[in-house]
Design a protein around this motif. Sequence first.
Motif, PDB file in Angstrom:
ATOM      1  N   SER A   1      -1.857   9.457   2.090  1.00  0.00           N
ATOM      2  CA  SER A   1      -1.349   8.560   3.222  1.00  0.00           C
ATOM      3  C   SER A   1      -1.905   7.196   3.026  1.00  0.00           C
ATOM      4  O   SER A   1      -2.332   6.721   2.034  1.00  0.00           O
ATOM      5  CB  SER A   1      -2.432   8.487   4.545  1.00  0.00           C
ATOM      6  N   GLU A   2      -1.592   6.487   4.014  1.00  0.00           N
ATOM      7  CA  GLU A   2      -1.734   5.183   3.423  1.00  0.00           C
ATOM      8  C   GLU A   2      -2.722   4.594   3.826  1.00  0.00           C
ATOM      9  O   GLU A   2      -3.806   3.836   3.016  1.00  0.00           O
ATOM     10  CB  GLU A   2      -0.705   3.664   4.236  1.00  0.00           C
ATOM     11  N   GLU A   3      -3.644   4.740   4.174  1.00  0.00           N
ATOM     12  CA  GLU A   3      -5.148   4.877   4.682  1.00  0.00           C
ATOM     13  C   GLU A   3      -5.823   5.174   3.935  1.00  0.00           C
ATOM     14  O   GLU A   3      -6.933   4.445   2.769  1.00  0.00           O
ATOM     15  CB  GLU A   3      -6.125   5.648   5.982  1.00  0.00           C
ATOM     16  N   ASP A   4      -5.532   6.373   3.034  1.00  0.00           N
ATOM     17  CA  ASP A   4      -5.958   6.871   2.347  1.00  0.00           C
ATOM     18  C   ASP A   4      -5.886   5.499   0.965  1.00  0.00           C
ATOM     19  O   ASP A   4      -7.035   5.170   0.003  1.00  0.00           O
ATOM     20  CB  ASP A   4      -5.971   7.935   1.072  1.00  0.00           C
ATOM     21  N   ALA A   5      -4.823   5.140   0.496  1.00  0.00           N
ATOM     22  CA  ALA A   5      -4.677   4.497  -0.398  1.00  0.00           C
ATOM     23  C   ALA A   5      -5.820   3.124  -0.446  1.00  0.00           C
ATOM     24  O   ALA A   5      -5.932   2.393  -1.290  1.00  0.00           O
ATOM     25  CB  ALA A   5      -3.257   3.374  -0.177  1.00  0.00           C
TER      26      ALA A   5
ATOM     27  N   LYS B   1      -0.227  -7.854   6.380  1.00  0.00           N
ATOM     28  CA  LYS B   1       1.528  -8.023   6.228  1.00  0.00           C
ATOM     29  C   LYS B   1       1.183  -6.416   5.400  1.00  0.00           C
ATOM     30  O   LYS B   1       2.114  -5.951   4.835  1.00  0.00           O
ATOM     31  CB  LYS B   1       1.041  -8.581   4.787  1.00  0.00           C
ATOM     32  N   GLY B   2       0.418  -5.933   4.375  1.00  0.00           N
ATOM     33  CA  GLY B   2      -0.260  -4.610   4.391  1.00  0.00           C
ATOM     34  C   GLY B   2       0.436  -4.062   2.872  1.00  0.00           C
ATOM     35  O   GLY B   2       0.919  -2.854   2.396  1.00  0.00           O
ATOM     36  N   TRP B   3       0.134  -5.266   2.202  1.00  0.00           N
ATOM     37  CA  TRP B   3       0.133  -4.977   0.856  1.00  0.00           C
ATOM     38  C   TRP B   3      -0.999  -5.821  -0.225  1.00  0.00           C
ATOM     39  O   TRP B   3      -2.230  -6.281   0.546  1.00  0.00           O
ATOM     40  CB  TRP B   3       0.924  -6.007  -0.125  1.00  0.00           C
ATOM     41  N   MET B   4      -1.715  -4.900  -1.396  1.00  0.00           N
ATOM     42  CA  MET B   4      -2.431  -5.862  -2.384  1.00  0.00           C
ATOM     43  C   MET B   4      -1.652  -7.225  -3.335  1.00  0.00           C
ATOM     44  O   MET B   4      -1.047  -6.748  -3.814  1.00  0.00           O
ATOM     45  CB  MET B   4      -2.626  -4.619  -2.999  1.00  0.00           C
ATOM     46  N   GLU B   5      -3.084  -8.301  -3.086  1.00  0.00           N
ATOM     47  CA  GLU B   5      -3.103  -9.458  -3.922  1.00  0.00           C
ATOM     48  C   GLU B   5      -3.775  -8.969  -4.737  1.00  0.00           C
ATOM     49  O   GLU B   5      -4.247  -8.858  -4.663  1.00  0.00           O
ATOM     50  CB  GLU B   5      -2.541 -10.304  -3.225  1.00  0.00           C
TER      51      GLU B   5
ATOM     52  N   LEU C   1       0.902  -1.500   0.232  1.00  0.00           N
ATOM     53  CA  LEU C   1      -0.091  -0.138  -0.057  1.00  0.00           C
ATOM     54  C   LEU C   1       0.749   0.910  -0.283  1.00  0.00           C
ATOM     55  O   LEU C   1       0.330   2.346  -0.596  1.00  0.00           O
ATOM     56  CB  LEU C   1      -1.028  -0.022   1.203  1.00  0.00           C
ATOM     57  N   ARG C   2       2.049   1.043   0.921  1.00  0.00           N
ATOM     58  CA  ARG C   2       2.551   2.026   0.710  1.00  0.00           C
ATOM     59  C   ARG C   2       3.295   2.572  -0.482  1.00  0.00           C
ATOM     60  O   ARG C   2       3.280   3.876  -0.820  1.00  0.00           O
ATOM     61  CB  ARG C   2       3.856   2.042   1.484  1.00  0.00           C
ATOM     62  N   ASP C   3       3.675   1.345  -1.680  1.00  0.00           N
ATOM     63  CA  ASP C   3       4.601   1.881  -3.113  1.00  0.00           C
ATOM     64  C   ASP C   3       2.961   2.521  -4.070  1.00  0.00           C
ATOM     65  O   ASP C   3       2.695   3.296  -4.863  1.00  0.00           O
ATOM     66  CB  ASP C   3       5.034   0.742  -3.534  1.00  0.00           C
ATOM     67  N   ILE C   4       2.207   1.895  -3.522  1.00  0.00           N
ATOM     68  CA  ILE C   4       0.647   2.990  -4.180  1.00  0.00           C
ATOM     69  C   ILE C   4       0.219   4.235  -3.376  1.00  0.00           C
ATOM     70  O   ILE C   4       0.411   5.185  -5.142  1.00  0.00           O
ATOM     71  CB  ILE C   4      -0.159   2.047  -3.689  1.00  0.00           C
TER      72      ILE C   4
ATOM     73  N   GLY D   1      -8.660  -8.375  -6.723  1.00  0.00           N
ATOM     74  CA  GLY D   1      -7.886  -9.112  -5.915  1.00  0.00           C
ATOM     75  C   GLY D   1      -8.375  -8.926  -4.579  1.00  0.00           C
ATOM     76  O   GLY D   1     -10.097  -8.556  -4.271  1.00  0.00           O
ATOM     77  N   ARG D   2      -7.470  -8.796  -3.458  1.00  0.00           N
ATOM     78  CA  ARG D   2      -7.551  -8.743  -2.106  1.00  0.00           C
ATOM     79  C   ARG D   2      -6.432  -7.953  -1.259  1.00  0.00           C
ATOM     80  O   ARG D   2      -5.204  -8.134  -1.791  1.00  0.00           O
ATOM     81  CB  ARG D   2      -8.199  -9.772  -0.762  1.00  0.00           C
TER      82      ARG D   2
END
Length: 513
Positions: A409-413, A434-438, A398-401, A428-429
């Motif tokens: 912010s990551e909450e907005d992402a 872990k804070g990422w998107m698959e 999410l940080r890279d997004i 996806g999900r």
Amino acid sequence: MSTSPTASKDKKVEEKDKKGDKTDASKKVEEKPVPPTPTAEIKSNIALIERAVGDLEPRFTHRVLRSLTALRKRLDNKIIRDAIEENYPSDSAVKTSLLSWLPAAPPADQSMDVDAAAQPNGPVASTPSPKPTSDPVPEVEIYFRLLLIHHLHASKDNYAKSVELSKETVDKIQQLNRRSMDPIAAKIWFALERSYELGGELADARPMLLAAQRTAALRHDDDTQASLINRLLRSYLHYNLYDQADKLVSKTTFPASASNPQLARYHYYLGRIKAVQLNYSAAHTNLQQAIRRAPPAKVAPGFYQAVHKLFVVVELLMGDIPDRSTFRHPVLQKALQAYFDIVKAVRTGSLSEFQATLNKHASQLEADKMYTLIVRLRQNVIKTGIRRLSLSYSRISLRDICLKLHLDSEEDAEYIVGKAIRDGVIEGRIVHEKGWMECEGRKNGYGPEVSEVFGRRIGYCLELHNQSVKAMRFPLNAHRKELAAAEGAREREKELAKEIQEGDLDDEGLGDF
């Protein structure tokens, strides 16, 4: 045998003469007829108006009004004055009333008239047309007043004068109360609204337009009713009164027999209302109808550009990318340059590029009243960026997004990605621990959204077919000729059968039979 050089020269000269005759003949064929002068065109239009009133055929009046756009660009004070004096007797009160709205003729024109009258045998003298002995029909006076109003619109100093003339003309139309005047009255209401708009008093004309619309609806005057509904919608949208415009649309019924230009304006105004109300699919349908019914691009370039500007924005809000050929049209290429930059920014999915483009063209977009609609494209830009990331990465944090899409912010992402998954933009999900998107690959290119697109296209084609069938025109009472021919054939068959039964026909009378 050898030919002499003089004979060959003669043949070449003859061939050149033949070619010259052919080119002269082709030039004569290609010469276009000289267009009539504005005064002669006005006189022929008056003859058509009188024919329309005498034969009760409004199509002749509509033919006159179709030439109004080209004619009013060629008018000046002298042309209108000459046309009025040529078609009214010298002691006419209507003539005096019409000429009072024009400035007095300069002394030079008066002296030229006197010289032309004093030299009837001059080299360029022409037989003057006889003066009319009586006033033409009242519709001719209203037609001259319409020409005067449009002529007054050409100068900023005459805006107040055009408003006064428009009011006086409307009062005269209501006093005469002639149904043969309805097509010209519809144009008068358009000219009145334009006079108030140029004078900056558009809101003052609204009560008058509302009262006239109610009267036109009661009289089933389709031409005037269509014009007044469009005038009221333009007035409401000019002041951003979208709720009042929507109420007017819901409380009135636009005449189905209205002309194509009126229908094109009505669909354009409906498209603007629906776009502001977030009903983009209905707005897209209305704008397609407006483009289809609009005059050619070279005839009405301003309207053509305004419709396509809104059409491009609505397509972007629907999640589609407009066709590139739209921006290459010679009439639209320069006018849609800012919108083409917006389309490129939306397509790349870069929020920073979109914001920079928006700031660059902010003044033009505000002048076109498209700025608030284009601001809504921010979510579409983010969705496009997320879709591109989902196709490029099987797993991304999410940080890279947040960094790639320039989010706060990551909450907005996380919120935006979750909404994109829920809306079906991506598959996806989110792994919260872990804070990422698959991301998951698409299984196929078909789904319910594809059937909806095909359903919209098929519905549009069926509606186009129905409108084309309704617009077909057939000659009046053509079926009666077929019935008469069939009845005559039956009578001849009866006579032939009767003669055969009575034995009157001999072998020669039967012919080949």
